[in-house]
Motif scaffolding. Sequence first.
Motif, PDB file in Angstrom:
ATOM      1  N   SER A 169      -8.805   2.200  -9.123  1.00 59.59           N
ATOM      2  CA  SER A 169      -9.591   1.542  -8.012  1.00 59.59           C
ATOM      3  C   SER A 169      -9.744   2.417  -6.737  1.00 59.59           C
ATOM      4  CB  SER A 169      -9.270   0.263  -8.013  1.00 59.59           C
ATOM      5  OG  SER A 169      -9.410  -0.433  -9.149  1.00 59.59           O
ATOM      6  N   LEU A 170      -8.841   3.213  -6.535  1.00 58.59           N
ATOM      7  CA  LEU A 170      -8.726   3.790  -5.273  1.00 58.59           C
ATOM      8  C   LEU A 170      -8.865   5.451  -5.365  1.00 58.59           C
ATOM      9  CD1 LEU A 170      -5.821   1.503  -4.001  1.00 58.59           C
ATOM     10  CD2 LEU A 170      -7.999   1.744  -2.724  1.00 58.59           C
TER      11      LEU A 170
ATOM     12  N   VAL B 246      -3.838  -7.529   6.960  1.00 60.05           N
ATOM     13  CA  VAL B 246      -2.671  -6.458   6.868  1.00 60.05           C
ATOM     14  C   VAL B 246      -3.013  -5.583   5.698  1.00 60.05           C
ATOM     15  CG1 VAL B 246      -0.968  -7.250   8.367  1.00 60.05           C
ATOM     16  CG2 VAL B 246      -1.068  -7.747   5.802  1.00 60.05           C
ATOM     17  N   VAL B 247      -2.784  -4.428   5.720  1.00 60.50           N
ATOM     18  CA  VAL B 247      -2.837  -3.530   4.518  1.00 60.50           C
ATOM     19  C   VAL B 247      -1.071  -3.104   4.329  1.00 60.50           C
ATOM     20  CG1 VAL B 247      -3.520  -1.165   3.365  1.00 60.50           C
ATOM     21  CG2 VAL B 247      -5.172  -2.832   4.750  1.00 60.50           C
ATOM     22  N   VAL B 248      -0.853  -3.164   3.140  1.00 57.07           N
ATOM     23  CA  VAL B 248       0.572  -3.091   2.864  1.00 57.07           C
ATOM     24  C   VAL B 248       0.777  -1.972   1.576  1.00 57.07           C
ATOM     25  CG1 VAL B 248       2.990  -3.652   2.154  1.00 57.07           C
ATOM     26  CG2 VAL B 248       1.368  -5.032   3.331  1.00 57.07           C
ATOM     27  N   PRO B 249       1.320  -0.914   1.849  1.00 57.68           N
ATOM     28  CA  PRO B 249       1.564   0.099   0.605  1.00 57.68           C
ATOM     29  C   PRO B 249       2.343  -0.600  -0.597  1.00 57.68           C
ATOM     30  CG  PRO B 249       2.470   1.115   2.609  1.00 57.68           C
ATOM     31  CD  PRO B 249       2.168  -0.320   2.963  1.00 57.68           C
ATOM     32  N   GLY B 250       2.035  -0.356  -1.710  1.00 63.24           N
ATOM     33  CA  GLY B 250       2.522  -0.973  -2.879  1.00 63.24           C
ATOM     34  C   GLY B 250       3.856  -0.120  -3.128  1.00 63.24           C
ATOM     35  N   PHE B 251       4.681  -0.557  -4.427  1.00 61.91           N
ATOM     36  CA  PHE B 251       5.241   0.476  -4.946  1.00 61.91           C
ATOM     37  C   PHE B 251       6.927   0.691  -4.403  1.00 61.91           C
ATOM     38  CE2 PHE B 251       5.641   5.095  -7.080  1.00 61.91           C
ATOM     39  CZ  PHE B 251       6.233   4.510  -7.960  1.00 61.91           C
ATOM     40  N   TYR B 252       6.820   0.735  -2.959  1.00 58.25           N
ATOM     41  CA  TYR B 252       8.188   1.202  -2.790  1.00 58.25           C
ATOM     42  C   TYR B 252       8.842   0.189  -1.601  1.00 58.25           C
ATOM     43  CZ  TYR B 252       5.874   2.913   1.777  1.00 58.25           C
ATOM     44  OH  TYR B 252       5.148   2.956   2.890  1.00 58.25           O
ATOM     45  N   GLY B 253      10.063   0.564  -1.208  1.00 59.08           N
ATOM     46  CA  GLY B 253      10.920  -0.317  -0.165  1.00 59.08           C
ATOM     47  C   GLY B 253      12.107   0.708   0.429  1.00 59.08           C
ATOM     48  N   ALA B 254      13.154   0.176   0.776  1.00 62.24           N
ATOM     49  CA  ALA B 254      14.034   0.786   1.615  1.00 62.24           C
ATOM     50  C   ALA B 254      15.341   0.404   1.226  1.00 62.24           C
ATOM     51  CB  ALA B 254      13.882   0.902   2.726  1.00 62.24           C
ATOM     52  N   PHE B 255      16.244   1.380   0.901  1.00 64.20           N
ATOM     53  CA  PHE B 255      17.720   0.948   1.123  1.00 64.20           C
ATOM     54  C   PHE B 255      18.386   0.786   2.212  1.00 64.20           C
ATOM     55  CE2 PHE B 255      17.663   4.512  -2.659  1.00 64.20           C
ATOM     56  CZ  PHE B 255      17.940   3.400  -3.580  1.00 64.20           C
TER      57      PHE B 255
ATOM     58  N   GLY C  94       2.578   8.883  -1.444  1.00 61.92           N
ATOM     59  CA  GLY C  94       1.140   8.354  -2.069  1.00 61.92           C
ATOM     60  C   GLY C  94       0.458   7.202  -1.734  1.00 61.92           C
ATOM     61  N   GLU C  95       1.437   6.090  -1.743  1.00 59.39           N
ATOM     62  CA  GLU C  95       0.824   4.539  -1.398  1.00 59.39           C
ATOM     63  C   GLU C  95       0.811   4.724   0.119  1.00 59.39           C
ATOM     64  OE1 GLU C  95       2.324   5.153  -4.279  1.00 59.39           O
ATOM     65  OE2 GLU C  95       1.406   3.596  -5.415  1.00 59.39           O
ATOM     66  N   PHE C  96       1.971   5.078   0.683  1.00 56.05           N
ATOM     67  CA  PHE C  96       2.075   5.127   2.255  1.00 56.05           C
ATOM     68  C   PHE C  96       0.533   5.691   2.809  1.00 56.05           C
ATOM     69  CE2 PHE C  96       2.742   7.683   6.164  1.00 56.05           C
ATOM     70  CZ  PHE C  96       3.273   6.696   6.872  1.00 56.05           C
ATOM     71  N   LEU C  97       0.226   6.872   2.359  1.00 55.99           N
ATOM     72  CA  LEU C  97      -1.010   7.630   2.801  1.00 55.99           C
ATOM     73  C   LEU C  97      -2.244   6.496   2.563  1.00 55.99           C
ATOM     74  CD1 LEU C  97      -0.332  11.253   1.931  1.00 55.99           C
ATOM     75  CD2 LEU C  97      -0.296  10.404   4.240  1.00 55.99           C
ATOM     76  N   SER C  98      -2.434   6.086   1.158  1.00 56.77           N
ATOM     77  CA  SER C  98      -3.260   5.360   0.732  1.00 56.77           C
ATOM     78  C   SER C  98      -3.684   4.169   1.667  1.00 56.77           C
ATOM     79  CB  SER C  98      -3.018   4.846  -0.593  1.00 56.77           C
ATOM     80  OG  SER C  98      -4.102   4.305  -1.215  1.00 56.77           O
ATOM     81  N   ALA C  99      -2.664   3.567   1.958  1.00 57.50           N
ATOM     82  CA  ALA C  99      -2.509   2.267   2.779  1.00 57.50           C
ATOM     83  C   ALA C  99      -2.890   2.718   4.333  1.00 57.50           C
ATOM     84  CB  ALA C  99      -1.051   1.520   2.764  1.00 57.50           C
ATOM     85  N   LYS C 100      -2.538   3.733   4.738  1.00 56.01           N
ATOM     86  CA  LYS C 100      -2.895   4.267   6.046  1.00 56.01           C
ATOM     87  C   LYS C 100      -4.291   4.422   6.311  1.00 56.01           C
ATOM     88  CE  LYS C 100       0.652   5.349   8.990  1.00 56.01           C
ATOM     89  NZ  LYS C 100       0.504   4.710  10.267  1.00 56.01           N
ATOM     90  N   LEU C 101      -4.882   5.091   5.157  1.00 54.71           N
ATOM     91  CA  LEU C 101      -6.276   5.067   5.267  1.00 54.71           C
ATOM     92  C   LEU C 101      -7.172   3.715   5.109  1.00 54.71           C
ATOM     93  CD1 LEU C 101      -5.466   8.322   4.667  1.00 54.71           C
ATOM     94  CD2 LEU C 101      -7.553   8.509   3.005  1.00 54.71           C
ATOM     95  N   MET C 102      -6.750   2.930   4.123  1.00 50.74           N
ATOM     96  CA  MET C 102      -7.439   1.799   3.975  1.00 50.74           C
ATOM     97  C   MET C 102      -7.247   1.072   5.098  1.00 50.74           C
ATOM     98  SD  MET C 102      -9.197   0.059   1.882  1.00 50.74           S
ATOM     99  CE  MET C 102      -9.289   0.820   0.317  1.00 50.74           C
ATOM    100  N   ALA C 103      -6.062   0.822   5.781  1.00 49.87           N
ATOM    101  CA  ALA C 103      -6.044  -0.200   6.953  1.00 49.87           C
ATOM    102  C   ALA C 103      -6.850   0.652   8.016  1.00 49.87           C
ATOM    103  CB  ALA C 103      -4.628  -0.009   7.768  1.00 49.87           C
TER     104      ALA C 103
END
Length: 439
Positions: free
Chosen positions: A12-13, A165-174, A115-124
Amino acid sequence: MERIVCKFGGSSLAGTKEFQNVREIVEADPKRRVVVVSAPGKSSEEPFKVTDMLLMCAQLASAGFRYDEIFEQIAERFRKLNYELQLSLDIEELMREVNQHIASGESPESCASRGEFLSAKLMADYLGWDFVDAAELFLFSSEGELDEKETFRRIVEVISPLDRVVVPGFYGAFPDGKLTTFHRGGSDISGSLLAAALEATLCENWTDVPGLLMADPKIVENPKPIRHMTYPELRELSYMGAKVLQEDAVFPLAKAGIPLHIRSTLLPEDPGTLIAENGVQSGIITGIAVKKDFRVFTLEKMKMREDRGFLRKLLSVFESNKVAVEGTPSGIDSVSVIVSEEQISGKLDKILEEIRMYCHPQKLTTHPDLALVVVVGKGMIRTKGVAANLFTSLARADINIRMISQGSSELSILVGVENEDANRAVAALYKAFKGEENE
Ligand code: ASP
């Protein structure tokens, strides 16, 4: 505050027109305040998923090979989106950072997350909303387990005060700040966790299919869609292979009692499938699914029930061989154990020997090629004749039933048939029950 969390999948993106379509959907309902995005996926114009390309770059980089050709394709895709959507991002700088990330030997998961990071940057930027980095919200232990409590606390703290807000999916941090991801398809989990933590009105999962179908379209021609279902019904059907979203995405929503709406960005007018805990008006049968390649062990032993610990001894043979048991239908002096063929591979002789040694059965047989067909429906509880209808339709199709089991919640009936009869069984059951689905 009424809030809908909506997650959009990669297909869808995939490109400019898909981003435009997503904006139209998001703006059609002011309650849609949290948007979770996947990385751009495949479409008729785009043959590759950005996530797969990033993983390939990471693999090449770690082996000391050049990855610039693939990276250039990724960069080109984001440049095109940035240009065609008339965004104001410094895309060259963002791509330089991602390239640096890969070159510096970050883990494959960490590279894939870009990939999610950039996608969310663009969408926001496109929506004019705030961007919140998933690394600030989704916190993993050093062992890779999500710290759900801390994640919920962070989500409430960071997102609650924000309007949209727009949030990238899929990842997080240790804990050390390095990035990691959920399993593939894990943006579904990010969406569910956000909805649960924010006590959202609804979680929408927008994908390229309009929800779940009553049966597998590869087996039944044009099966009817499922409009409503409950979480336990979804669980039964997905366990048996009916997959639309990441399995782990269901638990946070079911636990928090938040409804989930699966919808298609290709058919935004389609009602999709709404899954909720209660208040769903149900018919008799919700769906039919099948899983093949099981093996059944059958033991016969006189006065089996007087041998205390018999079942425990039997099941511990499977446990110590690290084989998960699917079910144990039983008679008075007999019991069967169903396991998947895959799990038992290479262990059959050892298991048979151990059963003989610990359980002393009078007779022990094992039979391969069993398929389990499940008929799921909350409405079966209050309806007479479902079992009669089920068995008659299978008999009419000349299908031999090898085993029957009804879940204790009366939510499902499971029948075991030969692998080779499995698809015909699903087709016969669909024909018998299709008029009685949820409306
Ligand atoms: N982009 C990731 C994948 O392809 C995660 C997702 O789309 O949910 O698996």
